[in-house]
Design a protein around this motif. Structure first.
Motif, short mmCIF file in Angstrom:
data_model
loop_
_atom_site.label_atom_id
_atom_site.label_comp_id
_atom_site.label_asym_id
_atom_site.label_seq_id
_atom_site.Cartn_x
_atom_site.Cartn_y
_atom_site.Cartn_z
N GLU A 64 0.83 -1.19 0.00
CA GLU A 64 0.00 0.00 0.00
C GLU A 64 0.87 1.25 0.00
O GLU A 64 1.70 1.46 0.91
CB GLU A 64 -0.90 -0.01 1.24
CG GLU A 64 -1.90 1.09 1.31
CD GLU A 64 -3.10 0.89 0.41
OE1 GLU A 64 -3.96 1.79 0.34
OE2 GLU A 64 -3.19 -0.20 -0.22
N VAL A 65 0.69 2.09 -1.01
CA VAL A 65 1.48 3.31 -1.14
C VAL A 65 1.09 4.28 -0.03
O VAL A 65 -0.08 4.52 0.25
CB VAL A 65 1.27 3.97 -2.51
CG1 VAL A 65 1.96 5.32 -2.58
CG2 VAL A 65 1.78 3.05 -3.62
N VAL A 66 2.11 4.85 0.62
CA VAL A 66 1.91 5.81 1.70
C VAL A 66 2.20 7.23 1.24
O VAL A 66 1.49 8.17 1.56
CB VAL A 66 2.80 5.46 2.91
CG1 VAL A 66 2.69 6.52 4.00
CG2 VAL A 66 2.45 4.09 3.46
N LYS A 67 3.27 7.40 0.45
CA LYS A 67 3.70 8.73 0.04
C LYS A 67 4.45 8.64 -1.27
O LYS A 67 5.19 7.69 -1.51
CB LYS A 67 4.58 9.36 1.13
CG LYS A 67 5.08 10.76 0.82
CD LYS A 67 5.99 11.27 1.95
CE LYS A 67 6.55 12.63 1.64
NZ LYS A 67 7.47 13.10 2.72
N VAL A 68 4.27 9.65 -2.12
CA VAL A 68 4.99 9.75 -3.39
C VAL A 68 5.69 11.10 -3.43
O VAL A 68 5.06 12.14 -3.21
CB VAL A 68 4.03 9.61 -4.59
CG1 VAL A 68 4.79 9.78 -5.90
CG2 VAL A 68 3.31 8.27 -4.56
N ASP A 69 6.99 11.07 -3.70
CA ASP A 69 7.77 12.30 -3.78
C ASP A 69 8.45 12.36 -5.15
O ASP A 69 9.29 11.52 -5.47
CB ASP A 69 8.82 12.34 -2.66
CG ASP A 69 9.61 13.65 -2.65
OD1 ASP A 69 9.12 14.64 -3.22
OD2 ASP A 69 10.73 13.66 -2.11
N ASP A 100 8.82 2.32 11.23
CA ASP A 100 7.36 2.24 11.40
C ASP A 100 6.71 1.37 10.32
O ASP A 100 5.58 1.64 9.89
CB ASP A 100 6.72 3.63 11.39
CG ASP A 100 7.15 4.48 12.58
OD1 ASP A 100 7.42 3.89 13.64
OD2 ASP A 100 7.24 5.71 12.43
N GLY A 101 7.43 0.34 9.87
CA GLY A 101 6.88 -0.57 8.88
C GLY A 101 6.81 -0.01 7.48
O GLY A 101 6.17 -0.62 6.61
N VAL A 102 7.46 1.12 7.23
CA VAL A 102 7.42 1.74 5.91
C VAL A 102 8.67 1.37 5.12
O VAL A 102 9.79 1.39 5.64
CB VAL A 102 7.32 3.28 6.03
CG1 VAL A 102 7.36 3.94 4.65
CG2 VAL A 102 6.03 3.66 6.76
N LEU A 103 8.47 1.00 3.85
CA LEU A 103 9.55 0.70 2.93
C LEU A 103 9.65 1.81 1.89
O LEU A 103 8.67 2.49 1.60
CB LEU A 103 9.30 -0.64 2.24
CG LEU A 103 9.10 -1.85 3.16
CD1 LEU A 103 8.72 -3.07 2.35
CD2 LEU A 103 10.34 -2.13 3.97
N ARG A 104 10.84 1.97 1.32
CA ARG A 104 11.05 3.06 0.36
C ARG A 104 11.86 2.58 -0.83
O ARG A 104 12.82 1.82 -0.69
CB ARG A 104 11.77 4.22 1.04
CG ARG A 104 12.17 5.37 0.11
CD ARG A 104 12.76 6.53 0.89
NE ARG A 104 11.74 7.12 1.76
CZ ARG A 104 12.02 8.04 2.70
NH1 ARG A 104 13.27 8.43 2.88
NH2 ARG A 104 11.05 8.55 3.43
N VAL A 105 11.45 3.03 -2.01
CA VAL A 105 12.20 2.76 -3.23
C VAL A 105 12.36 4.08 -3.97
O VAL A 105 11.45 4.89 -4.05
CB VAL A 105 11.48 1.71 -4.11
CG1 VAL A 105 10.08 2.16 -4.49
CG2 VAL A 105 12.30 1.42 -5.36
#
Length: 317
Positions: free
Chosen positions: A181-186, A226-231
């Motif tokens: 589930e996408v949380v944030k897009v930069d 906090d369980g967030v992954l980033r690519v």
């Protein structure tokens, strides 16, 4: 083989429809009249925001106002309670209102997978009585810009209201479907960064793949807390090559069997393309022609990035 499968699927569908119709007839014509004076009839029942059950019921005639009322959810030896409000309206009818928060991570009752019986418990002094809740009409979809949420936005756990053969209310709970589930897009002038979280899946040594028109970009995945992954992917690698416009899909991969499309699905809006719109940007990647970059969501909720070549400016005629 395909026509045969479709034929069998059609038969199963018709049998299911007949079973549902027969079950409704049996409940309305047989069980409901018998139990009308011994059970509370739900006038409204729905799970809102993915994990909040809202209940409004009319209690049997002659029911006295109790000192305390609770909604009890039970499955086997597990039992949980939530406070209910029982009151008398201007007509003298005794009604019940209850809001039951479902899921431990939401701060509610920690219901696990399975079917949970629901009862109303009334206490007056030392006397206790338990009243079934009859769900005569199941929740119906409604029109508008929003829709019922299929799962909790916090955990992805799925809760729905069902009923037994005799019409008793049930809360049916299931695990979250595996999803990213996408949380944030930069989006910057040099790179695209997507933060997301996993629901219903555990991955080992994950990475992400951006794919478009036969091209593939493999990028590492970082844990940011906090369980967030980033690519993060450099925009110069996404510059259109084979076509003037290329649509990039993003998939989370791992050494196991999981391949999950990144997307945004835990919401209640009917038009994610419009509601979750992301501004497009004109960029000039080093060594590449200028292009337009548009992150967006498909109607199915999948995350997609559209990269288009900029039209040539100042072309002489």
């Amino acid at each position: 083989m395909i026509p045969r499968r479709r034929h069998l699927a059609g038969i199963r569908l018709r049998l299911t429809e007949r079973a549902v119709a027969w079950r409704s007839w049996l409940m309305l014509r047989v069980f409901l009249p018998i139990r009308a004076n011994r059970a509370a009839r739900l006038l409204y029942a729905a799970v809102l925001d993915g994990h909040t059950a809202n209940l409004h019921a009319a209690l049997p005639r002659g029911t006295r106002l109790p000192d305390r009322a609770d909604v009890v959810l039970q499955r086997g030896r597990q039992r949980y309670e939530a406070t209910a409000r029982v009151y008398e309206d201007h007509t003298g009818s005794v009604l019940m209102d209850a809001v039951v928060l479902l899921g431990a991570e939401a701060g509610g009752v920690p219901v696990a997978n399975g079917r949970w019986k629901v009862r109303l418990r009334l206490r007056t002094g030392r006397r206790t009585s338990r009243i079934p809740l009859l769900l005569v009409e199941p929740p119906r979809p409604y029109d508008g810009p929003t829709k019922p949420m299929p799962a909790s936005p916090l955990t992805g756990q799925r809760h729905r209201l069902g009923r037994s053969l005799t019409g008793n209310l049930r809360v049916v709970t299931a695990d979250a479907r595996p999803s990213a589930e996408v949380v944030k897009v930069d989006l910057s002038h040099t790179a695209l960064t997507v933060d997301f979280r996993l629901l219903g899946a555990d991955v080992t040594a994950p990475w992400s793949e951006f794919t478009a028109a036969g091209r593939r970009i493999k990028r590492p995945v970082d844990h940011v807390g906090d369980g967030v992954l980033r690519v993060t992917v450099p925009l110069e690698e996404m510059s259109p090559q084979r076509r003037a416009t290329e649509h990039w899909d993003v998939t989370l991969c791992s050494d196991g069997a999981w391949r999950l499309r990144l997307g945004r699905r835990l919401h209640d809006v009917r038009n994610p393309i419009r509601v979750f719109a992301i501004n497009r940007m004109s960029v000039a990647p080093p060594g590449q022609a200028p292009m337009l970059v548009q992150p967006r969501y498909t109607p199915a909720g999948n995350f997609r990035v559209t990269c288009s070549r900029m039209p040539e400016a100042g072309r002489r005629t």
